[in-house]
Write a protein that holds these residues in place. Structure first.
Motif, PDB file in Angstrom:
ATOM      1  N   ASP A  19       1.626  -1.960  -5.131  1.00 46.86           N
ATOM      2  CA  ASP A  19       1.037  -0.815  -5.832  1.00 46.86           C
ATOM      3  C   ASP A  19       1.316  -0.925  -7.329  1.00 46.86           C
ATOM      4  O   ASP A  19       1.693   0.047  -7.988  1.00 46.86           O
ATOM      5  CB  ASP A  19       1.613   0.484  -5.273  1.00 46.86           C
ATOM      6  N   LYS A  20       1.144  -2.132  -7.863  1.00 45.10           N
ATOM      7  CA  LYS A  20       1.581  -2.456  -9.217  1.00 45.10           C
ATOM      8  C   LYS A  20       0.987  -1.539 -10.293  1.00 45.10           C
ATOM      9  O   LYS A  20       1.696  -1.080 -11.187  1.00 45.10           O
ATOM     10  CB  LYS A  20       1.236  -3.914  -9.539  1.00 45.10           C
ATOM     11  N   LEU A  21      -0.304  -1.249 -10.224  1.00 42.01           N
ATOM     12  CA  LEU A  21      -0.949  -0.441 -11.260  1.00 42.01           C
ATOM     13  C   LEU A  21      -0.322   0.955 -11.343  1.00 42.01           C
ATOM     14  O   LEU A  21       0.033   1.441 -12.422  1.00 42.01           O
ATOM     15  CB  LEU A  21      -2.451  -0.346 -11.014  1.00 42.01           C
ATOM     16  N   ALA A  22      -0.188   1.611 -10.190  1.00 40.71           N
ATOM     17  CA  ALA A  22       0.394   2.961 -10.169  1.00 40.71           C
ATOM     18  C   ALA A  22       1.872   2.925 -10.526  1.00 40.71           C
ATOM     19  O   ALA A  22       2.360   3.774 -11.288  1.00 40.71           O
ATOM     20  CB  ALA A  22       0.198   3.588  -8.790  1.00 40.71           C
ATOM     21  N   TYR A  23       2.583   1.936  -9.987  1.00 39.65           N
ATOM     22  CA  TYR A  23       4.016   1.799 -10.271  1.00 39.65           C
ATOM     23  C   TYR A  23       4.245   1.608 -11.768  1.00 39.65           C
ATOM     24  O   TYR A  23       5.063   2.303 -12.386  1.00 39.65           O
ATOM     25  CB  TYR A  23       4.585   0.629  -9.479  1.00 39.65           C
ATOM     26  N   MET A  72       0.847  -1.198   0.000  1.00 37.01           N
ATOM     27  CA  MET A  72       0.000   0.000   0.000  1.00 37.01           C
ATOM     28  C   MET A  72       0.880   1.244   0.000  1.00 37.01           C
ATOM     29  O   MET A  72       1.909   1.283   0.663  1.00 37.01           O
ATOM     30  CB  MET A  72      -0.915  -0.002   1.228  1.00 37.01           C
ATOM     31  N   ALA A  73       0.494   2.267  -0.757  1.00 32.45           N
ATOM     32  CA  ALA A  73       1.277   3.494  -0.854  1.00 32.45           C
ATOM     33  C   ALA A  73       1.473   4.137   0.512  1.00 32.45           C
ATOM     34  O   ALA A  73       0.583   4.099   1.366  1.00 32.45           O
ATOM     35  CB  ALA A  73       0.585   4.474  -1.797  1.00 32.45           C
ATOM     36  N   GLN A 115      12.131  -2.402  -7.186  1.00 33.24           N
ATOM     37  CA  GLN A 115      11.226  -2.732  -6.081  1.00 33.24           C
ATOM     38  C   GLN A 115      10.313  -1.594  -5.644  1.00 33.24           C
ATOM     39  O   GLN A 115       9.192  -1.815  -5.195  1.00 33.24           O
ATOM     40  CB  GLN A 115      12.035  -3.188  -4.846  1.00 33.24           C
ATOM     41  N   SER A 116      10.800  -0.359  -5.749  1.00 34.77           N
ATOM     42  CA  SER A 116      10.030   0.748  -5.177  1.00 34.77           C
ATOM     43  C   SER A 116      10.208   2.029  -5.986  1.00 34.77           C
ATOM     44  O   SER A 116      11.119   2.148  -6.811  1.00 34.77           O
ATOM     45  CB  SER A 116      10.445   0.983  -3.721  1.00 34.77           C
ATOM     46  N   MET A 117       9.335   2.980  -5.700  1.00 33.54           N
ATOM     47  CA  MET A 117       9.302   4.250  -6.434  1.00 33.54           C
ATOM     48  C   MET A 117       8.869   5.367  -5.499  1.00 33.54           C
ATOM     49  O   MET A 117       8.005   5.176  -4.640  1.00 33.54           O
ATOM     50  CB  MET A 117       8.325   4.145  -7.607  1.00 33.54           C
ATOM     51  N   ILE A 118       9.470   6.538  -5.683  1.00 35.12           N
ATOM     52  CA  ILE A 118       9.049   7.738  -4.966  1.00 35.12           C
ATOM     53  C   ILE A 118       8.560   8.750  -5.992  1.00 35.12           C
ATOM     54  O   ILE A 118       9.297   9.113  -6.918  1.00 35.12           O
ATOM     55  CB  ILE A 118      10.205   8.348  -4.155  1.00 35.12           C
ATOM     56  N   ILE A 119       7.323   9.192  -5.863  1.00 31.32           N
ATOM     57  CA  ILE A 119       6.790  10.309  -6.646  1.00 31.32           C
ATOM     58  C   ILE A 119       6.637  11.461  -5.670  1.00 31.32           C
ATOM     59  O   ILE A 119       5.971  11.335  -4.641  1.00 31.32           O
ATOM     60  CB  ILE A 119       5.449   9.956  -7.301  1.00 31.32           C
ATOM     61  N   THR A 120       7.246  12.590  -5.968  1.00 31.33           N
ATOM     62  CA  THR A 120       7.392  13.618  -4.943  1.00 31.33           C
ATOM     63  C   THR A 120       7.469  15.022  -5.537  1.00 31.33           C
ATOM     64  O   THR A 120       7.649  15.203  -6.746  1.00 31.33           O
ATOM     65  CB  THR A 120       8.685  13.336  -4.133  1.00 31.33           C
ATOM     66  N   SER A 121       7.361  16.003  -4.663  1.00 25.10           N
ATOM     67  CA  SER A 121       7.565  17.399  -5.057  1.00 25.10           C
ATOM     68  C   SER A 121       9.051  17.777  -5.023  1.00 25.10           C
ATOM     69  O   SER A 121       9.435  18.827  -5.525  1.00 25.10           O
ATOM     70  CB  SER A 121       6.796  18.319  -4.103  1.00 25.10           C
ATOM     71  N   MET A 122       9.901  16.904  -4.441  1.00 26.44           N
ATOM     72  CA  MET A 122      11.302  17.264  -4.198  1.00 26.44           C
ATOM     73  C   MET A 122      12.188  16.997  -5.401  1.00 26.44           C
ATOM     74  O   MET A 122      12.272  15.877  -5.896  1.00 26.44           O
ATOM     75  CB  MET A 122      11.862  16.506  -2.988  1.00 26.44           C
ATOM     76  N   ASN A 123      12.864  18.041  -5.870  1.00 25.38           N
ATOM     77  CA  ASN A 123      13.855  17.897  -6.928  1.00 25.38           C
ATOM     78  C   ASN A 123      15.071  17.144  -6.422  1.00 25.38           C
ATOM     79  O   ASN A 123      15.321  17.084  -5.212  1.00 25.38           O
ATOM     80  CB  ASN A 123      14.309  19.276  -7.433  1.00 25.38           C
ATOM     81  N   LEU A 124      15.836  16.610  -7.351  1.00 24.82           N
ATOM     82  CA  LEU A 124      17.113  15.995  -7.001  1.00 24.82           C
ATOM     83  C   LEU A 124      18.132  17.129  -6.878  1.00 24.82           C
ATOM     84  O   LEU A 124      19.076  17.258  -7.657  1.00 24.82           O
ATOM     85  CB  LEU A 124      17.541  15.004  -8.082  1.00 24.82           C
TER      86      LEU A 124
END
Length: 230
Positions: A120-124, A1-2, A91-100
């Motif tokens: 969270d396969k569909l969103a990923y 779960m996200a 394995q994982s992903m971060i979607i965020t407002s933060m720039n690198l």
């Protein structure tokens, strides 16, 4: 779960995401100014891991470019209308407002969401597909053939760079600050405090320079070879 993430959580999970990459790592961010800590994590990745960076908004300066291309198995792409920030491995992903971007990590108040590639396969998968579509229109950036900028020995008599601001100043390893930067440094006077730039070349030092060590070791060796220092 996200999972919802705040600023500190984003930084923590980003580090875990980089360290946990087994074959592929994708970093999508308009602005790039990778912190020394994250750079070291990228540099320590297994040789089998391919790192793909997609960036936009502004081109890289030469120093940032040279540092990134010292990393193994790196691919870089430019998308001029990029505004998304997304970081992921298998394995994982971060979607965020933060720039690198180091400033964002230290100064901004950010939010993000952590996705699991299975739970969270569909969103990923949708985010991965969108990233692949960016690559189709992106411009690949390759290392410039002329390599890192070199300073002619004659120019050392004329100028160097402030190790805190990167501004041009007279070349003098005993006075590696602008007057303003020196005023900020002097009250504490810590000669080993980590600074941002090499006094000789002006390139990003990622904390490897200080008042005691104003010139990056690789450049100091070159100066010594040329007989500038005994």
């Amino acid at each position: 779960m996200a999972e919802f993430l705040r600023t500190f959580g984003i930084s923590m999970h980003l580090e875990n995401l980089v360290c946990g990459a087994e074959s592929e790592l994708f970093l999508v961010s308009p602005y790039l100014q990778i912190s020394r800590h994250l750079y070291e994590r990228l540099a320590s990745l297994d040789a089998n891991v391919t790192t793909t960076i997609i960036y936009g908004k502004s081109d890289l300066n030469r120093q940032e470019e040279n540092m990134l291309y010292e990393l193994d198995n790196l691919q870089m792409y430019y998308v001029d209308n990029l505004h998304a920030k997304c970081y992921f491995n298998e394995q994982s992903m971060i979607i965020t407002s933060m720039n690198l971007y180091e400033y964002s990590e230290k100064n901004n108040r950010e939010m993000g969401v952590l996705l699991d590639s299975v739970k969270d396969k569909l969103a990923y998968d949708a985010a991965v597909e969108e990233t692949m579509s960016m690559l189709k229109v992106a411009e690949e950036r390759k290392r410039r053939k002329n390599g890192p900028r070199r300073i002619n020995i004659i120019s050392l008599d004329q100028y160097g760079f402030c190790i805190r601001t990167g501004k041009k100043i007279p070349f003098n390893p005993e006075k590696p600050f602008t007057a303003y930067a020196y005023k900020n440094w002097a009250p504490w006077g810590n000669p080993d405090y980590e600074e941002r730039y090499c006094h000789m070349t002006g390139e990003e030092s990622f904390g490897q320079t200080s008042y005691n060590r104003p010139i990056l070791l690789k450049n100091y060796r070159e100066l010594k070879r040329m007989g500038v220092f005994n």
